[in-house]
Design a protein around this motif. Structure first.
Motif, short mmCIF file in Angstrom:
data_model
loop_
_atom_site.label_atom_id
_atom_site.label_comp_id
_atom_site.label_asym_id
_atom_site.label_seq_id
_atom_site.Cartn_x
_atom_site.Cartn_y
_atom_site.Cartn_z
N UNK A 43 0.86 -1.19 0.00
CA UNK A 43 0.00 0.00 0.00
C UNK A 43 0.90 1.24 0.00
N UNK A 44 0.77 2.03 -1.05
CA UNK A 44 1.66 3.17 -1.28
C UNK A 44 1.07 4.43 -0.65
N UNK A 45 0.83 4.38 0.66
CA UNK A 45 0.12 5.47 1.33
C UNK A 45 1.04 6.55 1.88
N UNK A 46 2.32 6.49 1.50
CA UNK A 46 3.23 7.61 1.77
C UNK A 46 3.07 8.71 0.72
N UNK A 47 2.24 8.46 -0.27
CA UNK A 47 2.01 9.42 -1.35
C UNK A 47 1.04 10.52 -0.90
N UNK A 48 1.06 11.64 -1.60
CA UNK A 48 0.18 12.76 -1.28
C UNK A 48 -1.28 12.39 -1.50
N UNK A 49 -2.12 12.77 -0.56
CA UNK A 49 -3.56 12.54 -0.70
C UNK A 49 -4.12 13.41 -1.83
N UNK A 50 -4.90 12.81 -2.70
CA UNK A 50 -5.51 13.55 -3.81
C UNK A 50 -7.01 13.62 -3.63
N UNK A 51 -7.55 14.81 -3.80
CA UNK A 51 -8.99 15.01 -3.63
C UNK A 51 -9.75 14.51 -4.85
N UNK A 52 -11.03 14.22 -4.63
CA UNK A 52 -11.93 13.75 -5.70
C UNK A 52 -11.34 12.54 -6.44
#
Length: 231
Positions: A29-38
């Motif tokens: 799970x690549x959840x170190x990435x920036x959160x993107x909206x929509x």
């Protein structure tokens, strides 16, 4: 030989996402990435008599333009009951709704104790994998040391995981530098999401791009028959 996939977590994703998990030995799970909206991180679609409906988890993004996915917090837990109600309202007449609803409700009960989006997504992913009979090891990118460079980071994650093959989503073709994998001695392959068979589905024209719950509620234990990785 070890096959690895790396993807950002999604909220109760579609069947293709779970196929990708089932096609590899380790899913990161690549959840170190920036959160993107929509995006798919905090929402997904279900079918209703009036068309497709988004089920969205409310998250705190005010002034947090660069927060990572694993730093993103939900705003309250009322959405759990709202999403359960939406599923009950629209899938009550699906053939296998009663058989699986208690299990889905139990996941939402666990979500009421979680404040972070990543943890919520992880709960759904792992529990639905169990329901489908998928035993792939699921880990987090934060378990590994991250390097600089978009493609280089993926290469190093695969290497650190002991992988010899990387299965990528097709959209990544736009930015992945193939030669980085070749130089590292890692085979690069791409997921093919085309030619999925249709299954019995409620409410009008068939839609592939809905949550995996649509498939489970409509086909029950036969769900894997409509997925590629089980063939």
């Amino acid at each position: 030989m070890k096959k690895v996939a790396i993807l950002q977590s999604n909220y109760i994703p579609w069947k293709g996402y779970f196929d990708m998990i089932n096609m590899v030995d380790e899913f990161i799970l690549y959840d170190d990435m920036q959160y993107t909206r929509r995006d798919w991180r905090n929402r997904n679609k279900i079918k209703t008599p009036s068309g497709l409906h988004w089920m969205t988890i409310p998250v705190d993004t005010k002034g947090k333009f660069y927060q990572k996915i694993n730093e993103t917090k939900v705003t309250g837990h009322d959405w759990c009951k709202e999403h359960l109600h939406a599923l009950s309202l629209n899938y009550a007449h699906a053939p296998f709704f009663k058989e699986y609803f208690d299990q889905i409700e139990a996941i939402y009960k666990q979500c009421e104790k979680e404040d972070y989006l990543s943890r919520i997504n992880y709960l759904f992913l792992t529990e639905i994998c169990r329901m489908l009979g998928i035993s792939t090891k699921i880990t987090w990118s934060s378990d590994y040391t991250l390097s600089d460079g978009k493609t280089e980071r993926l290469v190093n994650l695969v290497k650190d995981a002991g992988g010899t093959e990387y299965l990528s989503g097709p959209a990544a073709k736009d930015y992945i530098v193939d030669s980085c994998f070749e130089e590292a001695g890692i085979q690069l392959t791409y997921m093919d999401y085309s030619d999925y068979p249709e299954y019995p589905q409620l409410f009008g024209d068939f839609e592939h791009s809905v949550t995996i719950l649509d498939l489970i509620f409509n086909t029950g234990k036969d769900a894997p028959k409509y997925m590629k990785s089980f063939r």
